[in-house]
Design an enzyme around this catalytic site. Structure first.
Site, PDB file in Angstrom:
ATOM      1  N   HIS A  19       5.890 -10.344   8.013  1.00  6.98           N
ATOM      2  CA  HIS A  19       5.686  -9.367   6.941  1.00  6.98           C
ATOM      3  C   HIS A  19       6.061  -7.967   7.416  1.00  6.98           C
ATOM      4  O   HIS A  19       5.431  -7.425   8.315  1.00  6.98           O
ATOM      5  CB  HIS A  19       4.223  -9.400   6.494  1.00  6.98           C
ATOM      6  CG  HIS A  19       3.901  -8.483   5.369  1.00  6.98           C
ATOM      7  ND1 HIS A  19       2.960  -7.484   5.475  1.00  6.98           N
ATOM      8  CD2 HIS A  19       4.392  -8.412   4.106  1.00  6.98           C
ATOM      9  CE1 HIS A  19       2.868  -6.839   4.330  1.00  6.98           C
ATOM     10  NE2 HIS A  19       3.731  -7.378   3.479  1.00  6.98           N
ATOM     11  N   ARG A  20       7.114  -7.437   6.823  1.00  5.37           N
ATOM     12  CA  ARG A  20       7.699  -6.154   7.254  1.00  5.37           C
ATOM     13  C   ARG A  20       8.059  -6.217   8.739  1.00  5.37           C
ATOM     14  O   ARG A  20       7.973  -5.229   9.463  1.00  5.37           O
ATOM     15  CB  ARG A  20       6.775  -4.975   6.954  1.00  5.37           C
ATOM     16  CG  ARG A  20       6.344  -4.878   5.497  1.00  5.37           C
ATOM     17  CD  ARG A  20       5.489  -3.650   5.221  1.00  5.37           C
ATOM     18  NE  ARG A  20       4.579  -3.924   4.109  1.00  5.37           N
ATOM     19  CZ  ARG A  20       3.567  -3.169   3.751  1.00  5.37           C
ATOM     20  NH1 ARG A  20       3.325  -2.046   4.410  1.00  5.37           N
ATOM     21  NH2 ARG A  20       2.792  -3.502   2.734  1.00  5.37           N
ATOM     22  N   GLU A  46      10.457 -10.555   6.081  1.00  2.99           N
ATOM     23  CA  GLU A  46      10.279  -9.905   4.779  1.00  2.99           C
ATOM     24  C   GLU A  46      10.368  -8.403   4.954  1.00  2.99           C
ATOM     25  O   GLU A  46       9.895  -7.849   5.957  1.00  2.99           O
ATOM     26  CB  GLU A  46       8.909 -10.291   4.205  1.00  2.99           C
ATOM     27  CG  GLU A  46       8.613  -9.753   2.820  1.00  2.99           C
ATOM     28  CD  GLU A  46       7.908  -8.399   2.795  1.00  2.99           C
ATOM     29  OE1 GLU A  46       7.760  -7.827   1.694  1.00  2.99           O
ATOM     30  OE2 GLU A  46       7.512  -7.897   3.880  1.00  2.99           O
ATOM     31  N   ASP A  48      11.071  -4.443   2.406  1.00  5.03           N
ATOM     32  CA  ASP A  48      10.981  -3.812   1.095  1.00  5.03           C
ATOM     33  C   ASP A  48      12.213  -2.963   0.842  1.00  5.03           C
ATOM     34  O   ASP A  48      12.716  -2.308   1.759  1.00  5.03           O
ATOM     35  CB  ASP A  48       9.733  -2.920   1.025  1.00  5.03           C
ATOM     36  CG  ASP A  48       8.477  -3.655   1.439  1.00  5.03           C
ATOM     37  OD1 ASP A  48       7.965  -4.431   0.631  1.00  5.03           O
ATOM     38  OD2 ASP A  48       8.023  -3.448   2.586  1.00  5.03           O
ATOM     39  N   HIS A  61       8.634   0.718   2.616  1.00  2.55           N
ATOM     40  CA  HIS A  61       7.643   0.162   1.694  1.00  2.55           C
ATOM     41  C   HIS A  61       7.268   1.120   0.576  1.00  2.55           C
ATOM     42  O   HIS A  61       7.291   0.770  -0.601  1.00  2.55           O
ATOM     43  CB  HIS A  61       6.380  -0.251   2.457  1.00  2.55           C
ATOM     44  CG  HIS A  61       5.315  -0.823   1.563  1.00  2.55           C
ATOM     45  ND1 HIS A  61       4.369  -0.036   0.940  1.00  2.55           N
ATOM     46  CD2 HIS A  61       5.078  -2.097   1.161  1.00  2.55           C
ATOM     47  CE1 HIS A  61       3.580  -0.803   0.205  1.00  2.55           C
ATOM     48  NE2 HIS A  61       3.985  -2.052   0.319  1.00  2.55           N
ATOM     49  N   GLU A 121      11.748  -7.627  -0.900  1.00  2.00           N
ATOM     50  CA  GLU A 121      10.833  -7.257  -1.980  1.00  2.00           C
ATOM     51  C   GLU A 121      11.357  -6.026  -2.701  1.00  2.00           C
ATOM     52  O   GLU A 121      11.478  -4.952  -2.116  1.00  2.00           O
ATOM     53  CB  GLU A 121       9.418  -6.988  -1.481  1.00  2.00           C
ATOM     54  CG  GLU A 121       8.504  -6.631  -2.638  1.00  2.00           C
ATOM     55  CD  GLU A 121       7.064  -6.321  -2.257  1.00  2.00           C
ATOM     56  OE1 GLU A 121       6.347  -5.740  -3.102  1.00  2.00           O
ATOM     57  OE2 GLU A 121       6.650  -6.647  -1.131  1.00  2.00           O
ATOM     58  N   LYS A 123      10.884  -2.980  -4.829  1.00  2.00           N
ATOM     59  CA  LYS A 123       9.731  -2.127  -5.119  1.00  2.00           C
ATOM     60  C   LYS A 123       9.922  -1.397  -6.448  1.00  2.00           C
ATOM     61  O   LYS A 123      10.015  -0.180  -6.509  1.00  2.00           O
ATOM     62  CB  LYS A 123       9.524  -1.142  -3.974  1.00  2.00           C
ATOM     63  CG  LYS A 123       9.330  -1.776  -2.611  1.00  2.00           C
ATOM     64  CD  LYS A 123       8.146  -2.718  -2.574  1.00  2.00           C
ATOM     65  CE  LYS A 123       6.832  -1.977  -2.602  1.00  2.00           C
ATOM     66  NZ  LYS A 123       5.700  -2.898  -2.324  1.00  2.00           N
ATOM     67  N   ASP A 241       1.318 -10.185   9.140  1.00  2.00           N
ATOM     68  CA  ASP A 241       1.632  -9.042   9.997  1.00  2.00           C
ATOM     69  C   ASP A 241       1.633  -9.425  11.470  1.00  2.00           C
ATOM     70  O   ASP A 241       2.122  -8.652  12.311  1.00  2.00           O
ATOM     71  CB  ASP A 241       0.596  -7.926   9.803  1.00  2.00           C
ATOM     72  CG  ASP A 241       0.550  -7.388   8.382  1.00  2.00           C
ATOM     73  OD1 ASP A 241       1.545  -7.550   7.651  1.00  2.00           O
ATOM     74  OD2 ASP A 241      -0.482  -6.798   8.004  1.00  2.00           O
TER      75      ASP A 241
END
Length: 249
Positions: A19-20, A46, A48, A61, A121, A123, A241
């Protein structure tokens, strides 16, 4: 569906998603974080995406740069050169000073080099980016990444737009809550996957989704017992994370 970011083969362990990147250990959405996630054995990363002033797509993000850089202001109002001038690492720890905000093309080049899948993702909302779906589809086509990418968003309308532009693109609906009809929500968006917050994955959701041909990919469990519980429910992938936690289940 045959997407490395989504589908777990029968009998195989749950797919690991950073995640990120590895947000728990490095500044989110930077190459330091992405590289660490790969070193920890993720199947996909992943991140954003936002559309910026000069038409480029930047990986960050928030809608502003204030939290994760040494700058201030809205991402949408900045050029790529302006974003690249900001330090995106020192806020997290001085040893990450000099990390920069990646641009989408750079990230896809990196993903190709590492043969890792990507989850992008979008945004959208409360600031919306007309044309961002087309930008992402174009970039994924150019990098021959359509088969190793998934577009996800809380804005299900933009996912439908992407699917109409490129029927081969894989998409997943992000949501927080227990939807009355999750299969219907995915169908309405033309999506192939459910991406709920992990707390809303119930034992009945996974077989219901799988029977409808949908993957289930919860996000942000950050402890080993929860990751183990979700894996035992049969979810397809898990974003966290702390990717090293997969080794503890």
């Amino acid at each position: 569906m045959s997407n490395a970011a989504l589908i777990r083969l029968p009998g195989q362990p749950v797919l690991r998603v950073g995640h990120r990147g590895a947000k728990g250990h490095a500044p989110e959405n930077t190459f330091a974080s992405f590289n660490l996630a790969v070193e920890m054995g993720v199947s996909a990363v992943e991140t954003d995406v936002h559309l910026i002033k000069d038409g480029a797509v930047a990986l960050i993000h928030d809608h502003t740069v204030d939290r994760t850089t040494d700058g201030q202001g809205y991402v949408k109002d900045m050029t790529l050169a302006q974003l690249k001038s900001l330090d995106a690492g020192a806020w997290y720890d001085p040893r990450f000073a000099g990390e920069r905000i990646p641009e989408l093309g750079e990230f896809l080049d990196w993903a190709c080099d590492w043969a890792v899948a990507v989850a992008l993702e979008i945004k959208n909302g409360p600031i919306y980016y007309p044309g961002i779906a087309a930008k992402l589809v174009h970039a994924l086509r150019n990098h021959e990444m359509l088969s190793r990418a998934i577009l996800i968003s809380f804005d299900h309308q933009v996912l439908l737009e992407a699917k109409q532009l490129e029927p081969e693109i894989t998409t997943g609906i992000l949501y927080v809550g227990r939807l009355a009809d999750p299969v219907g929500a995915a169908r309405a968006a033309g999506a192939s996957a459910l991406h709920p917050h992990w707390a809303y994955v119930t034992p009945d959701l996974v077989p219901t989704a799988h029977n409808a041909g949908l993957a289930v990919s919860p996000w942000c469990p950050n402890d080993a017992p929860t990751i183990k519980m979700l894996a035992e429910m049969g979810v397809d992938s898990i974003g966290t994370d702390y990717p090293e936690l997969f080794d503890q289940i």
